[in-house]
Design a protein around this motif. Sequence first.
Motif, PDB file in Angstrom:
ATOM      1  N   LEU A   1     -19.323  36.708 -12.505  1.00 24.29           N
ATOM      2  CA  LEU A   1     -18.318  35.653 -12.627  1.00 24.29           C
ATOM      3  C   LEU A   1     -17.500  35.832 -13.901  1.00 24.29           C
ATOM      4  O   LEU A   1     -16.270  35.655 -13.902  1.00 24.29           O
ATOM      5  N   GLU A   2     -18.163  36.176 -14.992  1.00 19.55           N
ATOM      6  CA  GLU A   2     -17.446  36.414 -16.245  1.00 19.55           C
ATOM      7  C   GLU A   2     -16.518  37.621 -16.116  1.00 19.55           C
ATOM      8  O   GLU A   2     -15.389  37.602 -16.617  1.00 19.55           O
ATOM      9  N   GLU A   3     -16.985  38.646 -15.426  1.00 20.85           N
ATOM     10  CA  GLU A   3     -16.158  39.837 -15.213  1.00 20.85           C
ATOM     11  C   GLU A   3     -14.916  39.498 -14.388  1.00 20.85           C
ATOM     12  O   GLU A   3     -13.804  39.941 -14.691  1.00 20.85           O
ATOM     13  N   GLN A   4     -15.105  38.688 -13.337  1.00 19.00           N
ATOM     14  CA  GLN A   4     -13.960  38.306 -12.515  1.00 19.00           C
ATOM     15  C   GLN A   4     -12.957  37.488 -13.331  1.00 19.00           C
ATOM     16  O   GLN A   4     -11.736  37.676 -13.208  1.00 19.00           O
ATOM     17  N   HIS A   5     -13.464  36.603 -14.176  1.00 18.20           N
ATOM     18  CA  HIS A   5     -12.571  35.796 -15.017  1.00 18.20           C
ATOM     19  C   HIS A   5     -11.763  36.696 -15.956  1.00 18.20           C
ATOM     20  O   HIS A   5     -10.543  36.492 -16.130  1.00 18.20           O
ATOM     21  N   ARG A   6     -12.412  37.695 -16.532  1.00 15.59           N
ATOM     22  CA  ARG A   6     -11.694  38.621 -17.420  1.00 15.59           C
ATOM     23  C   ARG A   6     -10.608  39.374 -16.664  1.00 15.59           C
ATOM     24  O   ARG A   6      -9.497  39.580 -17.169  1.00 15.59           O
ATOM     25  N   GLU A   7     -10.913  39.786 -15.427  1.00 11.38           N
ATOM     26  CA  GLU A   7      -9.928  40.508 -14.625  1.00 11.38           C
ATOM     27  C   GLU A   7      -8.721  39.631 -14.304  1.00 11.38           C
ATOM     28  O   GLU A   7      -7.573  40.097 -14.347  1.00 11.38           O
ATOM     29  N   LEU A   8      -8.970  38.363 -13.985  1.00 16.76           N
ATOM     30  CA  LEU A   8      -7.878  37.435 -13.694  1.00 16.76           C
ATOM     31  C   LEU A   8      -6.995  37.233 -14.927  1.00 16.76           C
ATOM     32  O   LEU A   8      -5.756  37.273 -14.837  1.00 16.76           O
ATOM     33  N   MET A   9      -7.613  37.014 -16.074  1.00 16.31           N
ATOM     34  CA  MET A   9      -6.836  36.794 -17.292  1.00 16.31           C
ATOM     35  C   MET A   9      -6.056  38.039 -17.686  1.00 16.31           C
ATOM     36  O   MET A   9      -4.909  37.959 -18.143  1.00 16.31           O
ATOM     37  N   ALA A  10      -6.668  39.206 -17.474  1.00 21.45           N
ATOM     38  CA  ALA A  10      -5.986  40.457 -17.822  1.00 21.45           C
ATOM     39  C   ALA A  10      -4.807  40.739 -16.897  1.00 21.45           C
ATOM     40  O   ALA A  10      -3.885  41.492 -17.265  1.00 21.45           O
TER      41      ALA A  10
END
Length: 296
Positions: free
Chosen positions: A254-263
């Motif tokens: 979930l944290e990885e997906q959030h980072r991808e969205l923000m990036a």
Amino acid sequence: MREVEGKVAFITGGASGIGFAMARTFLNAGMKVAIADFSDSNLDDARDQLAGDNRDYMTVKLDVRDRTAFALVADEVEAHFGKLHVVCNNAGIGMAELISRAGYADWDEMMDINLGGVINGVVTLLPRIRRHGEGGHIVNTSSMAGILPLPDAGGIYTAGKFAVRGMTESLRLALVPDRIGVSCLFPGLTKTRILDKAKEQVASAAGDIDPVSAGFAVAQENAMDPMDLAGAVLDAIRNNDPYIIGHAEFIDELEEQHRELMAAIRRDLPMDPRRAEFENGRREGIREIKAQMQAW
């Protein structure tokens, strides 16, 4: 809805797995429960397990795709209990054709149950909660696949569960004036019967089963006890939590997906200040709606 004792819950897919665990947990908390399910064998099993239990429950057969039957069953439940306070739209199926080769029939079956069943539950039962004016709560079962997409084999399932998530979050905001809470449940691997077909195919080494479904079927042997998840559901109803995520093994993903969205956000493109002003106003409006919940 802090006080649940004596309140009435309606659970679809309620005779096995997560649904039946909810029923048992709610009964243990002093609630009254209508257990609705399409499977005669699951209903028989649920009745056998509850035999001799003198708490107030009823079992009813229901195909959540059948809107006429849904209304008739709702009438029956209200006639028995008088009022309805909690709705758990939990019925679902887990097997589908690969999204890359699926036809209309494959899409229709999955969507009619996993998404349509939730829609039918809301349209049929929400007015009955509103009618008594005492408030209530709705729990819609999505999946971790409603946050983190599955690949080819789970693509249709993912599409429906993402839709349930979006519907639930909007409904949560819409029902604040009615003092009706709304939560979205995101199960990971839980001991249910949703993958029974896949497990049978794996055990017999028969049928054209894709590796992803086969893997899930085997992994279910180590899945979460649904009673643990049902306890989290009851907590969410009492606290009016927006999300119910009981599987901590997804934290890193979930944290990885959030980072991808923000990036992915392009910060170099022009932004009209008037557009930003509109979005700020929309955002503040949602914050005000959420703040009203705190007064409950």
